[in-house]
Write a protein that holds these residues in place. Structure first.
Motif, PDB file in Angstrom:
ATOM      1  N   VAL A   1       0.835  -1.204   0.000  1.00 29.88           N
ATOM      2  CA  VAL A   1       0.000   0.000   0.000  1.00 29.88           C
ATOM      3  C   VAL A   1       0.872   1.257   0.000  1.00 29.88           C
ATOM      4  N   TYR A   2       1.957   1.219   0.765  1.00 21.05           N
ATOM      5  CA  TYR A   2       2.851   2.384   0.837  1.00 21.05           C
ATOM      6  C   TYR A   2       3.437   2.708  -0.525  1.00 21.05           C
ATOM      7  N   PHE A   3       3.963   1.693  -1.212  1.00 20.02           N
ATOM      8  CA  PHE A   3       4.575   1.933  -2.526  1.00 20.02           C
ATOM      9  C   PHE A   3       3.536   2.248  -3.596  1.00 20.02           C
ATOM     10  N   ALA A   4       2.288   1.877  -3.323  1.00 20.91           N
ATOM     11  CA  ALA A   4       1.214   2.226  -4.265  1.00 20.91           C
ATOM     12  C   ALA A   4       0.683   3.626  -4.010  1.00 20.91           C
ATOM     13  N   GLY A   5       1.239   4.305  -2.999  1.00 23.64           N
ATOM     14  CA  GLY A   5       0.820   5.666  -2.701  1.00 23.64           C
ATOM     15  C   GLY A   5      -0.369   5.755  -1.779  1.00 23.64           C
ATOM     16  N   GLY A   6      -0.742   4.644  -1.135  1.00 22.67           N
ATOM     17  CA  GLY A   6      -1.880   4.643  -0.235  1.00 22.67           C
ATOM     18  C   GLY A   6      -1.477   4.888   1.214  1.00 22.67           C
ATOM     19  N   ASN A   7      -2.455   4.744   2.118  1.00 22.15           N
ATOM     20  CA  ASN A   7      -2.248   4.979   3.547  1.00 22.15           C
ATOM     21  C   ASN A   7      -2.423   3.654   4.290  1.00 22.15           C
ATOM     22  N   SER A   8      -1.317   3.117   4.818  1.00 27.59           N
ATOM     23  CA  SER A   8      -1.381   1.833   5.514  1.00 27.59           C
ATOM     24  C   SER A   8      -2.190   1.923   6.807  1.00 27.59           C
ATOM     25  N   ALA A   9      -2.166   3.102   7.445  1.00 34.41           N
ATOM     26  CA  ALA A   9      -2.940   3.277   8.676  1.00 34.41           C
ATOM     27  C   ALA A   9      -4.436   3.123   8.406  1.00 34.41           C
ATOM     28  N   GLU A  10      -4.885   3.627   7.271  1.00 33.24           N
ATOM     29  CA  GLU A  10      -6.293   3.478   6.903  1.00 33.24           C
ATOM     30  C   GLU A  10      -6.636   2.020   6.617  1.00 33.24           C
ATOM     31  N   MET A  11      -5.679   1.284   6.069  1.00 35.81           N
ATOM     32  CA  MET A  11      -5.889  -0.143   5.825  1.00 35.81           C
ATOM     33  C   MET A  11      -6.144  -0.892   7.127  1.00 35.81           C
ATOM     34  N   LEU A  12      -5.419  -0.523   8.184  1.00 33.03           N
ATOM     35  CA  LEU A  12      -5.559  -1.207   9.463  1.00 33.03           C
ATOM     36  C   LEU A  12      -6.936  -1.017  10.082  1.00 33.03           C
ATOM     37  N   THR A  13      -7.585   0.091   9.776  1.00 31.68           N
ATOM     38  CA  THR A  13      -8.886   0.362  10.381  1.00 31.68           C
ATOM     39  C   THR A  13      -9.941  -0.681  10.013  1.00 31.68           C
ATOM     40  N   TRP A  14      -9.677  -1.480   8.975  1.00 31.17           N
ATOM     41  CA  TRP A  14     -10.636  -2.503   8.578  1.00 31.17           C
ATOM     42  C   TRP A  14     -10.511  -3.782   9.397  1.00 31.17           C
ATOM     43  N   ILE A  15      -9.447  -3.879  10.207  1.00 29.35           N
ATOM     44  CA  ILE A  15      -9.307  -5.048  11.078  1.00 29.35           C
ATOM     45  C   ILE A  15      -9.196  -4.669  12.549  1.00 29.35           C
ATOM     46  N   GLU A  16      -8.914  -3.394  12.832  1.00 29.66           N
ATOM     47  CA  GLU A  16      -8.864  -2.925  14.216  1.00 29.66           C
ATOM     48  C   GLU A  16     -10.281  -2.707  14.749  1.00 29.66           C
ATOM     49  N   LEU A  17     -10.416  -2.788  16.073  1.00 25.07           N
ATOM     50  CA  LEU A  17     -11.716  -2.559  16.707  1.00 25.07           C
ATOM     51  C   LEU A  17     -11.904  -1.074  16.975  1.00 25.07           C
ATOM     52  N   PRO A  18     -12.910  -0.438  16.369  1.00 23.98           N
ATOM     53  CA  PRO A  18     -13.126   0.995  16.614  1.00 23.98           C
ATOM     54  C   PRO A  18     -13.826   1.217  17.954  1.00 23.98           C
ATOM     55  N   SER A  19     -13.501   2.335  18.591  1.00 21.16           N
ATOM     56  CA  SER A  19     -14.156   2.665  19.861  1.00 21.16           C
ATOM     57  C   SER A  19     -15.553   3.230  19.651  1.00 21.16           C
ATOM     58  N   ASP A  20     -15.847   3.648  18.438  1.00 25.16           N
ATOM     59  CA  ASP A  20     -17.149   4.233  18.121  1.00 25.16           C
ATOM     60  C   ASP A  20     -18.136   3.125  17.741  1.00 25.16           C
ATOM     61  N   LEU A  21     -19.258   3.049  18.462  1.00 27.04           N
ATOM     62  CA  LEU A  21     -20.235   1.991  18.219  1.00 27.04           C
ATOM     63  C   LEU A  21     -20.891   2.117  16.851  1.00 27.04           C
ATOM     64  N   ARG A  22     -21.029   3.325  16.341  1.00 23.41           N
ATOM     65  CA  ARG A  22     -21.647   3.502  15.026  1.00 23.41           C
ATOM     66  C   ARG A  22     -20.761   2.929  13.928  1.00 23.41           C
ATOM     67  N   MET A  23     -19.464   3.139  14.043  1.00 22.54           N
ATOM     68  CA  MET A  23     -18.557   2.538  13.064  1.00 22.54           C
ATOM     69  C   MET A  23     -18.539   1.020  13.199  1.00 22.54           C
ATOM     70  N   LEU A  24     -18.653   0.530  14.432  1.00 24.83           N
ATOM     71  CA  LEU A  24     -18.655  -0.917  14.657  1.00 24.83           C
ATOM     72  C   LEU A  24     -19.832  -1.590  13.962  1.00 24.83           C
ATOM     73  N   LEU A  25     -20.952  -0.881  13.848  1.00 24.09           N
ATOM     74  CA  LEU A  25     -22.114  -1.458  13.161  1.00 24.09           C
ATOM     75  C   LEU A  25     -21.801  -1.774  11.705  1.00 24.09           C
ATOM     76  N   TYR A  26     -20.901  -1.001  11.110  1.00 22.25           N
ATOM     77  CA  TYR A  26     -20.525  -1.232   9.711  1.00 22.25           C
ATOM     78  C   TYR A  26     -19.335  -2.183   9.579  1.00 22.25           C
ATOM     79  N   ARG A  27     -18.667  -2.464  10.710  1.00 20.26           N
ATOM     80  CA  ARG A  27     -17.511  -3.363  10.683  1.00 20.26           C
ATOM     81  C   ARG A  27     -17.587  -4.341  11.869  1.00 20.26           C
ATOM     82  N   PRO A  28     -18.630  -5.136  11.963  1.00 22.44           N
ATOM     83  CA  PRO A  28     -18.800  -6.016  13.133  1.00 22.44           C
ATOM     84  C   PRO A  28     -17.731  -7.096  13.217  1.00 22.44           C
ATOM     85  N   TRP A  29     -17.116  -7.458  12.089  1.00 24.15           N
ATOM     86  CA  TRP A  29     -16.089  -8.503  12.096  1.00 24.15           C
ATOM     87  C   TRP A  29     -14.865  -8.104  12.906  1.00 24.15           C
ATOM     88  N   THR A  30     -14.692  -6.786  13.140  1.00 25.02           N
ATOM     89  CA  THR A  30     -13.514  -6.342  13.881  1.00 25.02           C
ATOM     90  C   THR A  30     -13.542  -6.794  15.339  1.00 25.02           C
TER      91      THR A  30
END
Length: 286
Positions: free
Chosen positions: A21-50
Motif C-alpha cells: 500500500v505504501y509503494f502504491a501511494g496509499g495509507n497503511s494506517a487506513e488499511m488497518l482500520t478494517w481489522i482494528e476494533l473501533p471505539s465508536d459503536l456507530r462505526m462498529l455497526l458497519y464493521r462487526p467482524w472487527t
C-alpha cells in the motif's frame, strides 16, 4: 502453536500489505482500520467482524513477540489441565470480553468523551489465559530467569500490574481491554475449580455449526457427522444403558481408564454425571 502460527501469519500478511500500500501511494494506517476494533459503536455497526479480527492482528514487532511468548508458555501449562478446544474458546472469549469493556469504557467514561481510537492485538486474550491458570492452579511453581521458582499467582499479579496499571495515559483504552480479558480468565479459572466450564456453550455452538456444515457437504440428514467429541455425548440411549449397567455392576478397570483419560484430556467439567458417579463408586470401592 496453531494460535501462534495464526497470529504470526496475520502479522506478516499485514506488514506485507502495508508495504504494498505504501509503494502504491496509499495509507497503511487506513488499511488497518478494517481489522482494528473501533471505539465508536456507530462505526462498529458497519464493521462487526472487527470484534474478532482485532484479537488476531498485530502491527508492531515487539507487540506480537511478547504476546506470542505468553501464549506459548501459558498455553503449554493450560494444556496440562485442559484441552485445545477450551484454550481456543478462552482465547476468543477473553478477546470478546476485552472488546466489551473497551467499548463500554469509551461509551460511558467522561475521560473518553469526544475521543476516538482503535484497538489491536491479542493482549486481552493472552491475559485471560494467564489469569485463568493463576486462579485454577495458584500454587503451581514455574522457573523464571534470574528470579527462580515463583508461584503462578504472584507472576499473574505482576503481569496484571504491568498490563493493566503500568501503561501511560495514552494506553487507557488498551488497559480497559486487558481488564476485560483478565475478568474472563478469572471467571473461567474460578468456575473450573467448581467443575463448571464456561466455554462449553461456545464449543457446543462451534460443534453444531461444524456438524451442520459437514452434514450439508455429505448431504446427510440430522445428527453429528464424523469425528469425535471429547466434551459432549449426544447418544441418549448409550447414556441410559450405561447408567443401568453402572447401577448394577461395579466399574471395570477399562471403564475407569477411559474416564481418567477423558479427565486428563478435558477436565472434570467435561465428564457426564454417569462418569462422575462411576469415579465416585470406584473410589469408594478402593
Amino acid at each position: 502453536m496453531r494460535l501462534v502460527f495464526v497470529n504470526v501469519g496475520v502479522f506478516l500478511l499485514i506488514r506485507l500489505l502495508a508495504i504494498i500500500v505504501y509503494f502504491a501511494g496509499g495509507n497503511s494506517a487506513e488499511m488497518l482500520t478494517w481489522i482494528e476494533l473501533p471505539s465508536d459503536l456507530r462505526m462498529l455497526l458497519y464493521r462487526p467482524w472487527t470484534l474478532f479480527t482485532y484479537m488476531f492482528a498485530h502491527y508492531e514487532v515487539l507487540h506480537v513477540l511478547f504476546n506470542m511468548l505468553w501464549i506459548y508458555w501459558m498455553g503449554r501449562l493450560f494444556m496440562e489441565y485442559f484441552n485445545s478446544k477450551q484454550l481456543v474458546a478462552l482465547y476468543i472469549l477473553g478477546g470478546l470480553g476485552g472488546a466489551v469493556v473497551y467499548l463500554l469504557g469509551y461509551a460511558v467514561l467522561p475521560v473518553f468523551a469526544g475521543k476516538f481510537a482503535f484497538l489491536i492485538g491479542a493482549s486481552a486474550s493472552v491475559l485471560a489465559i494467564v489469569i485463568a491458570m493463576a486462579v485454577y492452579a495458584p500454587d503451581y511453581r514455574i522457573g523464571l530467569l534470574f528470579i527462580g521458582q515463583v508461584s503462578l499467582k504472584w507472576m499473574a499479579i505482576a503481569v496484571v500490574v504491568l498490563m493493566v496499571l503500568g501503561s501511560g495515559d495514552g494506553q487507557l483504552g488498551g488497559q480497559l481491554a486487558h481488564l476485560g480479558g483478565g475478568l474472563v480468565g478469572f471467571l473461567y479459572g474460578w468456575q473450573m475449580r467448581k467443575g463448571h466450564d464456561i466455554t462449553s456453550w461456545f464449543n457446543k455452538m462451534v460443534d453444531s455449526v461444524a456438524n451442520l456444515v459437514k452434514g450439508n457437504c455429505k448431504k446427510g440428514v440430522g445428527g453429528p457427522v464424523g469425528g469425535r467429541s471429547y466434551h459432549y455425548q449426544s447418544d441418549t440411549s448409550s447414556r441410559q444403558s450405561a447408567s443401568k449397567k453402572s447401577a448394577t455392576n461395579a466399574p471395570t478397570e477399562a471403564e475407569i481408564d477411559v474416564i481418567l483419560d477423558k479427565l486428563k484430556r478435558s477436565g472434570y467439567g467435561a465428564l457426564t454425571e454417569e462418569e462422575k458417579a462411576t469415579l465416585f463408586r470406584a473410589s469408594g470401592k478402593k
